[in-house]
Design a protein around this motif. Structure first.
Motif, PDB file in Angstrom:
ATOM      1  N   ASN A 260       3.525   9.731 107.044  1.00  9.36           N
ATOM      2  CA  ASN A 260       4.690   9.871 106.160  1.00  9.36           C
ATOM      3  C   ASN A 260       5.362   8.529 105.899  1.00  9.36           C
ATOM      4  O   ASN A 260       5.781   8.246 104.769  1.00  9.36           O
ATOM      5  CB  ASN A 260       5.686  10.868 106.741  1.00  9.36           C
ATOM      6  N   GLU A 261       5.455   7.692 106.924  1.00  9.72           N
ATOM      7  CA  GLU A 261       6.044   6.358 106.744  1.00  9.72           C
ATOM      8  C   GLU A 261       5.192   5.541 105.776  1.00  9.72           C
ATOM      9  O   GLU A 261       5.726   4.868 104.884  1.00  9.72           O
ATOM     10  CB  GLU A 261       6.168   5.642 108.087  1.00  9.72           C
TER      11      GLU A 261
ATOM     12  N   ASP B 142       5.614   6.865 102.210  1.00  5.17           N
ATOM     13  CA  ASP B 142       6.886   6.406 101.637  1.00  5.17           C
ATOM     14  C   ASP B 142       6.782   4.957 101.174  1.00  5.17           C
ATOM     15  O   ASP B 142       7.262   4.599 100.095  1.00  5.17           O
ATOM     16  CB  ASP B 142       8.020   6.534 102.655  1.00  5.17           C
ATOM     17  N   ARG B 143       6.146   4.121 101.976  1.00  2.91           N
ATOM     18  CA  ARG B 143       5.993   2.709 101.609  1.00  2.91           C
ATOM     19  C   ARG B 143       5.099   2.564 100.380  1.00  2.91           C
ATOM     20  O   ARG B 143       5.365   1.728  99.511  1.00  2.91           O
ATOM     21  CB  ARG B 143       5.432   1.914 102.780  1.00  2.91           C
TER      22      ARG B 143
ATOM     23  N   ARG C 266       4.732   4.734  97.988  1.00  8.67           N
ATOM     24  CA  ARG C 266       5.507   5.190  96.824  1.00  8.67           C
ATOM     25  C   ARG C 266       6.509   4.135  96.388  1.00  8.67           C
ATOM     26  O   ARG C 266       6.673   3.887  95.191  1.00  8.67           O
ATOM     27  CB  ARG C 266       6.203   6.503  97.151  1.00  8.67           C
ATOM     28  N   ARG C 267       7.172   3.513  97.351  1.00  9.70           N
ATOM     29  CA  ARG C 267       8.117   2.441  96.997  1.00  9.70           C
ATOM     30  C   ARG C 267       7.381   1.265  96.364  1.00  9.70           C
ATOM     31  O   ARG C 267       7.876   0.650  95.419  1.00  9.70           O
ATOM     32  CB  ARG C 267       8.889   1.974  98.234  1.00  9.70           C
TER      33      ARG C 267
END
Length: 184
Positions: free
Chosen positions: A82-83, A86-87, A89-90
């Motif tokens: 998940n981390e 998220d990275r 996607r950013r």
């Protein structure tokens, strides 16, 4: 009696939920695997180290809430995934604003015959969406089953199968396009 049970008793007690020692044992046993997973997902060793650090901090905060010590390894992997997602996607949002940087080479060995092949595959994986990249890496590099991937990503098995199907189609197209480009 304990000597006969050996590793079974040790492994269950090792990740005793709620204890600091249990959390430390979990992290020590999974840390290398988490780094490898993050490095492949993110394509950058330094960012992978940051992602794993942030994931471990997040895991430590919620360690007391984990109910099943037997699922601790999958639980930690899910937090790392998940981390990384998220990275990714950013990073995608950032690419829309700023021109993309050239990909970072994950190999530290000198150029060899398979180097171009790995580079092409790495580039092809780089074009996948974060969700597609995660399922491909977990399936083919971590050798997890569809059900294990579903548990680590928190998605239904059918969704994992669908993402794998579409990701492999995208990978094939990107890889073929790179081969056509190299033939020029």
């Amino acid at each position: 009696m304990n000597a006969m049970l050996g590793g079974v008793v040790t492994s269950e007690l090792r990740w005793q939920v709620g204890s600091a020692e249990g959390f430390e044992a979990l992290v020590q046993s999974r840390l290398d695997g988490c780094y490898r997973l993050a490095a492949v997902l993110l394509g950058d060793r330094a960012e992978a180290e940051d992602a794993v650090h942030d994931a471990v901090v997040r895991a430590q905060r919620s360690w007391a809430g984990l109910r099943d010590g037997g699922a601790a390894a999958a639980w930690l992997d899910r937090i790392v995934v998940n981390e990384c997602r998220d990275r990714l996607r950013r990073r995608r949002v950032g690419r829309a604003i700023v021109a993309a940087q050239p990909p970072v080479d994950l190999t530290s060995s000198p150029v060899d015959a398979g180097s171009a092949e790995r580079s092409a595959l790495r580039d092809a994986i780089g074009v996948l969406s974060p969700d597609h990249r995660v399922v491909v890496v977990l399936r083919y590099l971590q050798d997890l089953s569809v059900d294990e991937i579903a548990a680590r990503t928190g998605t239904p098995a059918g969704t994992v199968k669908s993402r794998l199907h579409h990701a492999l189609r995208e990978l094939r197209a990107a890889y073929d396009a790179a081969e056509r480009h190299d033939d020029r």
